[in-house]
Design a protein around this motif. Sequence first.
Motif, PDB file in Angstrom:
ATOM      1  N   GLY A  39      44.019  39.719  41.862  1.00 35.87           N
ATOM      2  CA  GLY A  39      45.308  39.048  41.739  1.00 35.87           C
ATOM      3  C   GLY A  39      46.492  39.945  42.023  1.00 35.87           C
ATOM      4  O   GLY A  39      47.602  39.669  41.571  1.00 35.87           O
ATOM      5  N   LEU A  40      46.268  41.035  42.775  1.00 33.01           N
ATOM      6  CA  LEU A  40      47.343  41.947  43.143  1.00 33.01           C
ATOM      7  C   LEU A  40      47.708  41.747  44.609  1.00 33.01           C
ATOM      8  O   LEU A  40      46.905  41.258  45.401  1.00 33.01           O
ATOM      9  CB  LEU A  40      46.902  43.401  42.913  1.00 33.01           C
ATOM     10  CG  LEU A  40      46.600  43.800  41.472  1.00 33.01           C
ATOM     11  CD1 LEU A  40      46.020  45.206  41.430  1.00 33.01           C
ATOM     12  CD2 LEU A  40      47.843  43.712  40.604  1.00 33.01           C
ATOM     13  N   ASP A  41      48.922  42.147  44.955  1.00 31.59           N
ATOM     14  CA  ASP A  41      49.394  42.052  46.333  1.00 31.59           C
ATOM     15  C   ASP A  41      48.632  43.065  47.194  1.00 31.59           C
ATOM     16  O   ASP A  41      48.769  44.276  46.989  1.00 31.59           O
ATOM     17  CB  ASP A  41      50.897  42.347  46.369  1.00 31.59           C
ATOM     18  CG  ASP A  41      51.489  42.189  47.763  1.00 31.59           C
ATOM     19  OD1 ASP A  41      50.723  42.113  48.740  1.00 31.59           O
ATOM     20  OD2 ASP A  41      52.727  42.141  47.862  1.00 31.59           O
ATOM     21  N   PHE A 113      48.931  48.951  35.402  1.00 31.28           N
ATOM     22  CA  PHE A 113      48.173  50.151  35.739  1.00 31.28           C
ATOM     23  C   PHE A 113      46.665  49.896  35.733  1.00 31.28           C
ATOM     24  O   PHE A 113      45.949  50.300  36.657  1.00 31.28           O
ATOM     25  CB  PHE A 113      48.509  51.283  34.762  1.00 31.28           C
ATOM     26  CG  PHE A 113      47.693  52.526  34.989  1.00 31.28           C
ATOM     27  CD1 PHE A 113      48.023  53.419  35.990  1.00 31.28           C
ATOM     28  CD2 PHE A 113      46.572  52.791  34.210  1.00 31.28           C
ATOM     29  CE1 PHE A 113      47.266  54.557  36.213  1.00 31.28           C
ATOM     30  CE2 PHE A 113      45.814  53.933  34.420  1.00 31.28           C
ATOM     31  CZ  PHE A 113      46.158  54.812  35.425  1.00 31.28           C
ATOM     32  N   LEU A 114      46.157  49.259  34.683  1.00 30.00           N
ATOM     33  CA  LEU A 114      44.713  49.046  34.579  1.00 30.00           C
ATOM     34  C   LEU A 114      44.206  48.094  35.656  1.00 30.00           C
ATOM     35  O   LEU A 114      43.075  48.250  36.140  1.00 30.00           O
ATOM     36  CB  LEU A 114      44.359  48.527  33.186  1.00 30.00           C
ATOM     37  CG  LEU A 114      44.557  49.528  32.042  1.00 30.00           C
ATOM     38  CD1 LEU A 114      44.177  48.905  30.707  1.00 30.00           C
ATOM     39  CD2 LEU A 114      43.744  50.796  32.279  1.00 30.00           C
ATOM     40  N   ALA A 115      45.032  47.113  36.037  1.00 30.19           N
ATOM     41  CA  ALA A 115      44.626  46.215  37.125  1.00 30.19           C
ATOM     42  C   ALA A 115      44.535  46.985  38.440  1.00 30.19           C
ATOM     43  O   ALA A 115      43.604  46.781  39.240  1.00 30.19           O
ATOM     44  CB  ALA A 115      45.613  45.055  37.253  1.00 30.19           C
ATOM     45  N   PHE A 120      40.951  49.942  42.574  1.00 32.55           N
ATOM     46  CA  PHE A 120      40.557  51.164  43.282  1.00 32.55           C
ATOM     47  C   PHE A 120      39.223  51.748  42.814  1.00 32.55           C
ATOM     48  O   PHE A 120      38.719  52.679  43.442  1.00 32.55           O
ATOM     49  CB  PHE A 120      41.642  52.233  43.123  1.00 32.55           C
ATOM     50  CG  PHE A 120      42.771  52.097  44.097  1.00 32.55           C
ATOM     51  CD1 PHE A 120      42.611  52.479  45.419  1.00 32.55           C
ATOM     52  CD2 PHE A 120      43.989  51.584  43.704  1.00 32.55           C
ATOM     53  CE1 PHE A 120      43.643  52.355  46.339  1.00 32.55           C
ATOM     54  CE2 PHE A 120      45.031  51.442  44.604  1.00 32.55           C
ATOM     55  CZ  PHE A 120      44.858  51.834  45.924  1.00 32.55           C
ATOM     56  N   ALA A 121      38.632  51.238  41.741  1.00 31.38           N
ATOM     57  CA  ALA A 121      37.421  51.851  41.191  1.00 31.38           C
ATOM     58  C   ALA A 121      36.272  51.869  42.199  1.00 31.38           C
ATOM     59  O   ALA A 121      35.732  52.938  42.537  1.00 31.38           O
ATOM     60  CB  ALA A 121      37.008  51.120  39.912  1.00 31.38           C
ATOM     61  N   PHE A 203      37.872  50.235  35.995  1.00 29.36           N
ATOM     62  CA  PHE A 203      38.421  51.585  35.991  1.00 29.36           C
ATOM     63  C   PHE A 203      37.758  52.438  34.914  1.00 29.36           C
ATOM     64  O   PHE A 203      37.371  53.589  35.157  1.00 29.36           O
ATOM     65  CB  PHE A 203      39.932  51.516  35.769  1.00 29.36           C
ATOM     66  CG  PHE A 203      40.606  52.857  35.757  1.00 29.36           C
ATOM     67  CD1 PHE A 203      40.516  53.712  36.843  1.00 29.36           C
ATOM     68  CD2 PHE A 203      41.342  53.270  34.648  1.00 29.36           C
ATOM     69  CE1 PHE A 203      41.146  54.955  36.836  1.00 29.36           C
ATOM     70  CE2 PHE A 203      41.967  54.505  34.633  1.00 29.36           C
ATOM     71  CZ  PHE A 203      41.867  55.344  35.718  1.00 29.36           C
ATOM     72  N   ALA A 204      37.599  51.869  33.709  1.00 26.56           N
ATOM     73  CA  ALA A 204      36.946  52.596  32.614  1.00 26.56           C
ATOM     74  C   ALA A 204      35.503  52.928  32.973  1.00 26.56           C
ATOM     75  O   ALA A 204      35.015  54.025  32.689  1.00 26.56           O
ATOM     76  CB  ALA A 204      37.000  51.768  31.332  1.00 26.56           C
TER      77      ALA A 204
END
Length: 270
Positions: A39-41, A113-115, A120-121, A203-204
């Motif tokens: 859901g990010l650009d 940030f976490l999204a 990128f994970a 990410f975690a």
Amino acid sequence: MHPVLFHIGSLTVYTYGVLVATGVIVGLFTARWQARKIGLDPDRIWNLGIYMVLVGLVASKLWMLLSDWSYYVQNPREIFSFATLQSGGVFYGGMVGGLLFIIFYVLWQKLRFLAVGDAFAAPLALGHSIGRLGCFSAGCCWGKPTHMPWGITFTNPLAAQLVGTPLNVPLQPTQLMEAAAEFLNFVFLVWLGTRRKFTGQLFASWLILYGIERGSFEFIRGDPGRTLMFNGAVSLMQFVSLGMIAIGTWLFLKNRSQTVPAVAAAPARR
């Protein structure tokens, strides 16, 4: 091992550089694909990826210089030598520099940030996997001597000349091991992405997986310049790995009761 891919006149094209560049490009396209699902650009994630790579390259070289500062103080010309410029530097330096830039970018762009970390994970794991194949081609990041049947013996004198690879000695294939581990991380993170229960889960997971992976492989790495401590028993990278595992675990415990926001995939900017 194949340090040189081909020559174009006086220009030498190194296999390491080509594979690292391939890993970066593949990682960027994968991050763009992941951004839509989260859901990010995609355009913002693409731009962030480009900036992050540039910052990471500079930071990785700075880490390399600092980790062997006594040598560079005595040989200051080597700081600006062609060998230093074409060196990939230290991965953890690039990772730390990249993470710091992500923090700046998400604050500036008012992103989550976490999204962004989730986006990128998996791409980080895939790009790093391809990059480690470049390490194997160049002969760098080699393992300790071994008598096990999977030992790899390097014989190319150019690798010894460029990065100091020990020749005619069976070594632990740490480059191939890490490439395989990172690819498995990528597959797992893509699978986990379809079952993501809270923002930051991917990410975690990457922090924990890579922390365990790199911390373990450090025990069988044999190349110098890794900032060994306590008479060579452990390396600085293993302390960084413990930090990654701790942060990843904390993110899990902190966010596991939350749910992923119901956000539609963001369209790319036109």
